[in-house]
Design an enzyme around this catalytic site. Structure first.
Site, PDB file in Angstrom:
ATOM      1  N   SER A  84       0.862  -1.182   0.000  1.00  0.00           N
ATOM      2  CA  SER A  84       0.000   0.000   0.000  1.00  0.00           C
ATOM      3  C   SER A  84       0.901   1.235   0.000  1.00  0.00           C
ATOM      4  O   SER A  84       2.118   1.120  -0.059  1.00  0.00           O
ATOM      5  CB  SER A  84      -0.916  -0.018   1.210  1.00  0.00           C
ATOM      6  OG  SER A  84      -0.153  -0.238   2.365  1.00  0.00           O
ATOM      7  N   LYS A 119      -4.127   9.755  -8.205  1.00  0.00           N
ATOM      8  CA  LYS A 119      -4.398   8.460  -7.584  1.00  0.00           C
ATOM      9  C   LYS A 119      -5.859   8.087  -7.832  1.00  0.00           C
ATOM     10  O   LYS A 119      -6.772   8.722  -7.312  1.00  0.00           O
ATOM     11  CB  LYS A 119      -4.129   8.539  -6.083  1.00  0.00           C
ATOM     12  CG  LYS A 119      -4.323   7.225  -5.359  1.00  0.00           C
ATOM     13  CD  LYS A 119      -3.783   7.308  -3.943  1.00  0.00           C
ATOM     14  CE  LYS A 119      -3.915   5.988  -3.216  1.00  0.00           C
ATOM     15  NZ  LYS A 119      -5.307   5.636  -2.936  1.00  0.00           N
ATOM     16  N   LYS A 294       6.400   9.127  -6.904  1.00  0.00           N
ATOM     17  CA  LYS A 294       7.391   8.056  -6.755  1.00  0.00           C
ATOM     18  C   LYS A 294       8.761   8.577  -7.125  1.00  0.00           C
ATOM     19  O   LYS A 294       8.886   9.294  -8.128  1.00  0.00           O
ATOM     20  CB  LYS A 294       7.059   6.893  -7.693  1.00  0.00           C
ATOM     21  CG  LYS A 294       5.820   6.162  -7.311  1.00  0.00           C
ATOM     22  CD  LYS A 294       5.459   5.094  -8.308  1.00  0.00           C
ATOM     23  CE  LYS A 294       4.137   4.483  -7.858  1.00  0.00           C
ATOM     24  NZ  LYS A 294       3.490   3.713  -8.890  1.00  0.00           N
ATOM     25  N   LYS A 318      -2.903  13.007  -0.221  1.00  0.00           N
ATOM     26  CA  LYS A 318      -4.352  12.820  -0.304  1.00  0.00           C
ATOM     27  C   LYS A 318      -5.117  14.141  -0.440  1.00  0.00           C
ATOM     28  O   LYS A 318      -4.684  15.172   0.087  1.00  0.00           O
ATOM     29  CB  LYS A 318      -4.861  12.078   0.942  1.00  0.00           C
ATOM     30  CG  LYS A 318      -4.263  10.692   1.118  1.00  0.00           C
ATOM     31  CD  LYS A 318      -4.672   9.703   0.037  1.00  0.00           C
ATOM     32  CE  LYS A 318      -6.037   9.102   0.261  1.00  0.00           C
ATOM     33  NZ  LYS A 318      -6.075   8.002   1.219  1.00  0.00           N
ATOM     34  N   CYS A 415     -47.358  26.460  -3.085  1.00  0.00           N
ATOM     35  CA  CYS A 415     -48.645  27.023  -3.504  1.00  0.00           C
ATOM     36  C   CYS A 415     -49.835  26.376  -2.815  1.00  0.00           C
ATOM     37  O   CYS A 415     -50.966  26.811  -2.994  1.00  0.00           O
ATOM     38  CB  CYS A 415     -48.795  26.922  -5.018  1.00  0.00           C
ATOM     39  SG  CYS A 415     -49.104  25.238  -5.582  1.00  0.00           S
ATOM     40  N   CYS A 430     -46.589  18.407  -7.417  1.00  0.00           N
ATOM     41  CA  CYS A 430     -47.550  19.441  -7.077  1.00  0.00           C
ATOM     42  C   CYS A 430     -48.507  19.545  -8.258  1.00  0.00           C
ATOM     43  O   CYS A 430     -48.076  19.630  -9.407  1.00  0.00           O
ATOM     44  CB  CYS A 430     -46.822  20.765  -6.863  1.00  0.00           C
ATOM     45  SG  CYS A 430     -47.875  22.214  -7.071  1.00  0.00           S
ATOM     46  N   CYS A 436     -48.537  27.415  -9.557  1.00  0.00           N
ATOM     47  CA  CYS A 436     -47.479  27.299  -8.556  1.00  0.00           C
ATOM     48  C   CYS A 436     -46.295  28.169  -8.964  1.00  0.00           C
ATOM     49  O   CYS A 436     -45.686  27.960 -10.015  1.00  0.00           O
ATOM     50  CB  CYS A 436     -47.050  25.836  -8.429  1.00  0.00           C
ATOM     51  SG  CYS A 436     -45.752  25.598  -7.209  1.00  0.00           S
TER      52      CYS A 436
HETATM   53  O1  JCF Z   1      -3.920   5.168  -8.831  1.00  0.00           O
HETATM   54  C1  JCF Z   1      -3.706   4.502  -7.862  1.00  0.00           C
HETATM   55  N1  JCF Z   1      -4.688   4.185  -7.053  1.00  0.00           N
HETATM   56  C2  JCF Z   1      -2.330   4.032  -7.536  1.00  0.00           C
HETATM   57  C3  JCF Z   1      -2.101   3.111  -6.517  1.00  0.00           C
HETATM   58  C4  JCF Z   1      -1.253   4.544  -8.268  1.00  0.00           C
HETATM   59  C5  JCF Z   1       0.022   4.133  -7.990  1.00  0.00           C
HETATM   60  O2  JCF Z   1       1.037   4.622  -8.701  1.00  0.00           O
HETATM   61  C6  JCF Z   1       0.295   3.188  -6.956  1.00  0.00           C
HETATM   62  C7  JCF Z   1      -0.804   2.673  -6.219  1.00  0.00           C
HETATM   63  C8  JCF Z   1      -0.524   1.738  -5.227  1.00  0.00           C
HETATM   64  C9  JCF Z   1       0.767   1.348  -4.985  1.00  0.00           C
HETATM   65  N2  JCF Z   1       1.569   2.772  -6.702  1.00  0.00           N
HETATM   66  C10 JCF Z   1       1.802   1.880  -5.741  1.00  0.00           C
HETATM   67  C11 JCF Z   1       3.182   1.481  -5.505  1.00  0.00           C
END
Ligand code: JCF
Length: 673
Positions: A84, A119, A294, A318, A415, A430, A436
């Site tokens: 994750s 994402k 990344k 996020k 109305c 209505c 109305c």
């Molecule tokens: O778009 C995504 N949800 C997304 C998830 C994009 C990524 O480049 C991700 C990821 C989950 C793990 N890269 C990793 C390594």
């Protein structure tokens, strides 16, 4: 050559052709043949495979239709765990991320390079390719073990069953996200509703549910899309060291990658990228919940390594959540243009996706029943894309005391007319009709709106004031307005009154399609209005049409035909139309749709962005369409050119990255001439 050899050659050719067209359509978003021609190829291949079962193969494009239900999913052990991502919620956490990287790398001097992409809010999957053929697909599961969903994955047109070219790793794993676009989600839920099936709360749930069906034939009917973001195991291939270049390589193999992917230098540039994606979030065709960054250099990635569940070399910055909890204070009922009463939730104000929300729709009474939403409940509110905020569900285990369901009033809150429900319909209405004031206001607002008569400056608040003060009663009164009548209205100085008069005059020059749409006939949206205009080419012909001939029009079914017919049967509606035309409402003659092919811009696709001088975007679009062009809202490889006004934003950047032409206002003018 034997007969079967000949058939085999034809089958192979068909498969190659169909794969090529699939890739053009689903991955490049740039169809290379018509739907009919495609269907023909597809059916020919299906027939040959039915006649010669010994020539069937797993990777044939016909296999995307799904197969007989499985009883369970096998478990798949991931050869490399599917990790994750660590999260960041503010700029400081991004700075800290970079600081940690620099420390681990003992990095000095030049900036670090990062690959960035939005994402996607979907489900992670792993696809295994052996000798260029998809042999196994699995969900992420717990990261170590997932479910074997090969039969389902095969049904996604954006997942290649066989790779392009010859030079790819002998055995390797591609990872990416399966998701559903906003428009597809809306259509899917509409279909679920019509067939009486349960609607999905959000695109992510719909994607998850669809991918984990035991009957892949049902998965095949779901609008799932795939986008890849990385690699797992790779055998027998020397990959580039740059993650960004690896992604380009995957694209060349035939995988869809994010059109927004970028390589950036330094964390400040990453934060800038985050801001620009956040600003366009509501305009994207799909849901995203942040941006993934990344470290671009895979050798550097290896050096910094992992913490238990997540790589140290990546982070998800996020966005503010688009689903949040708040309290339902009360439910009011709003009267729409057609008299339908919509329950509206009054909420304890809360920020959703960065915007304060205090009202949300509850759709209709059936929905309230189904979701069991009661006044006083803690509810989940959701706001995504450009849709109205909605109450998704009640949080039942936080319910306290004896709460009651909202009730539909017996009389219209505006109305006082009786409220009733037609058999088989979800909506309560209505019965007041034009008595109305709410219905009258909505009809006028709709008439004036951007996609209808486009009366600049005649906003909702103004319409409400004018109706409340008895200055206007219906759309027929608009063009009789005198400047002195407007003088007494709030925030209406002489200048704005005369501007409004000019806007009213300008709006008289319209198109037949807009005019039909503006009339506000029940269930006649923009597209249907356009079909009606193109089919009948005059308002007289539409008025004279019977139900049967109305149904000849593309996308007009019995219900819409009945609505259109009934609308024009009413004397008062015909009088309003005559009156508007007498006041000077006019449109250019409509050429039958067949002539479009010979128009100068036929076959060209334009995207308009930014502010154009003296022309709204809709007006600019209308000019282009009048010359046979198509106008799209998103830039892709099939875009002819992007027309950029002032402050154009990310669409120009995207065009440049795709090598699509960008026209300034001047170039646009000469194009029109
Ligand atoms: O778009 C995504 N949800 C997304 C998830 C994009 C990524 O480049 C991700 C990821 C989950 C793990 N890269 C990793 C390594």
């Amino acid at each position: 050559m034997t007969v079967t050899d000949k058939i085999l050659t034809e089958i192979k050719q068909l498969r190659d052709d169909i794969n090529k067209h699939n890739h053009q359509y689903y991955v490049l978003d740039d169809p290379s043949i018509t739907d009919q021609a495609y269907d023909q190829l597809f059916r020919r291949l299906q027939k040959l495979e039915a006649d010669y079962p010994q020539l069937r193969t797993e990777d044939s494009p016909t296999q995307r239709v799904g197969s007989i239900p499985a009883t369970h999913f096998d478990t798949v052990e991931h050869e490399l765990p599917m990790l994750s991502l660590d999260n960041a919620f503010d700029d400081d956490e991004m700075m800290a991320f970079e600081k940690r990287l620099k420390e681990r790398l003992t990095h000095q001097g030049a900036e670090l390079s990062y690959t960035a992409e939005p994402k996607l809010d979907g489900l992670a999957v792993s696809l295994l390719y052996e000798q260029g053929v998809l042999t196994r697909a699995a969900t992420r599961g717990d990261g170590n073990r997932g479910e074997n969903i090969t039969a389902n994955a095969r049904t996604l047109s954006s997942i290649p069953l066989r790779l392009q070219g010859k030079n790819f790793p002998q055995r390797f794993e591609v990872r990416g996200e399966v998701y559903i676009k906003h428009a597809d989600f809306k259509a899917l839920n509409e279909q679920q509703r019509r067939s009486g099936a349960k609607e999905f709360a959000n695109p992510r749930n719909a994607a998850a549910g669809s991918l984990r069906l035991l009957d892949s034939r049902v998965t095949a009917s779901r609008p799932l899309t795939f986008c890849c973001y990385g690699l797992g195991i790779v055998e027998g291939y020397e990959l580039p060291v740059s993650h960004f270049e690896r992604m380009q390589l995957l694209q060349a193999f035939g995988f869809p990658i994010s059109p927004y992917i970028k390589c950036l230098s330094g964390i400040e540039a990453c934060i800038g990228y985050y801001q620009s994606i956040l600003a366009t979030r509501d305009n994207l065709a799909f849901e995203i919940d942040g941006v993934v960054f990344k470290l671009d250099d895979v050798e550097q990635q290896t050096r910094v390594g992992f913490v238990s569940r997540a790589p140290r070399w990546a982070i998800a910055y996020k966005f503010p959540a688009q689903e949040v909890m708040t309290k339902l204070l009360d439910v009011d009922f709003q009267v729409g243009r057609t008299g339908a009463l919509t329950p509206v939730a009054r909420l304890e104000p809360v920020a959703v996706g960065g915007v304060m929300v205090s009202n949300a729709t509850l759709h209709n009474m059936d929905e309230i029943q189904r979701k069991d939403v009661r006044i006083g409940d803690v509810v989940i509110v959701r706001r995504a894309g450009d849709v109205i905020p909605e109450v998704v569900s009640a949080v039942i285990d936080q319910r306290e005391g004896n709460l009651v369901l909202p009730r539909m009033p017996e009389n219209c809150p505006v109305c006082g007319s009786q409220v009733s429900r037609a058999e088989g319909q979800a909506a309560y209405r209505c019965s007041g009709g034009l008595v109305c004031s709410a219905q009258r206001k909505e009809a006028i607002k709709h008439f004036a709106s951007r996609k209808a008569m486009d009366i600049d400056g005649l906003g909702d608040k103004l319409v409400e004031q004018m109706v409340d003060q008895g200055i206007i009663d219906s759309i027929g009164d608009l063009y009789h307005l005198e400047i002195h009548q407007l003088a007494g209205l709030e925030r209406m100085a002489e200048k704005s009154a005369s501007n409004l008069k000019t806007a009213l005059d300008n709006s008289k020059s319209t198109t037949l399609a807009r005019f039909i749409f503006a009339l506000g006939i029940r269930e006649v949206g923009e597209t249907t209005a356009e079909s009606l205009a193109n089919h009948f080419t005059s308002i007289e012909a539409i008025q004279a049409a019977d139900i049967e001939s109305l149904q000849m029009v593309a996308d007009v079914g019995p219900v819409v035909a009945e609505n259109v017919y009934q609308f024009f049967q009413q004397e008062k509606n015909r009088l309003v139309i005559d009156n508007l035309i007498q006041q000077g409402v006019h449109w250019p003659a409509v050429t039958a749709i067949e002539n479009h092919e010979s128009q100068p811009l036929a076959g060209h696709v334009y995207v308009i962005t930014g502010t154009l001088e003296g022309l709204s975007r809709d007006q600019a679009a209308a000019r282009l369409k009048a010359k046979g062009a198509k106008v799209s809202s998103s830039v892709s490889a099939k875009t002819t050119a992007v027309i950029a006004g002032e402050k154009p934003g990310s669409k120009v950047t995207k065009a440049e990255s795709l090598g699509v032409k960008v026209l300034d206002q001047q170039a646009f003018q000469s194009l029109l001439e």
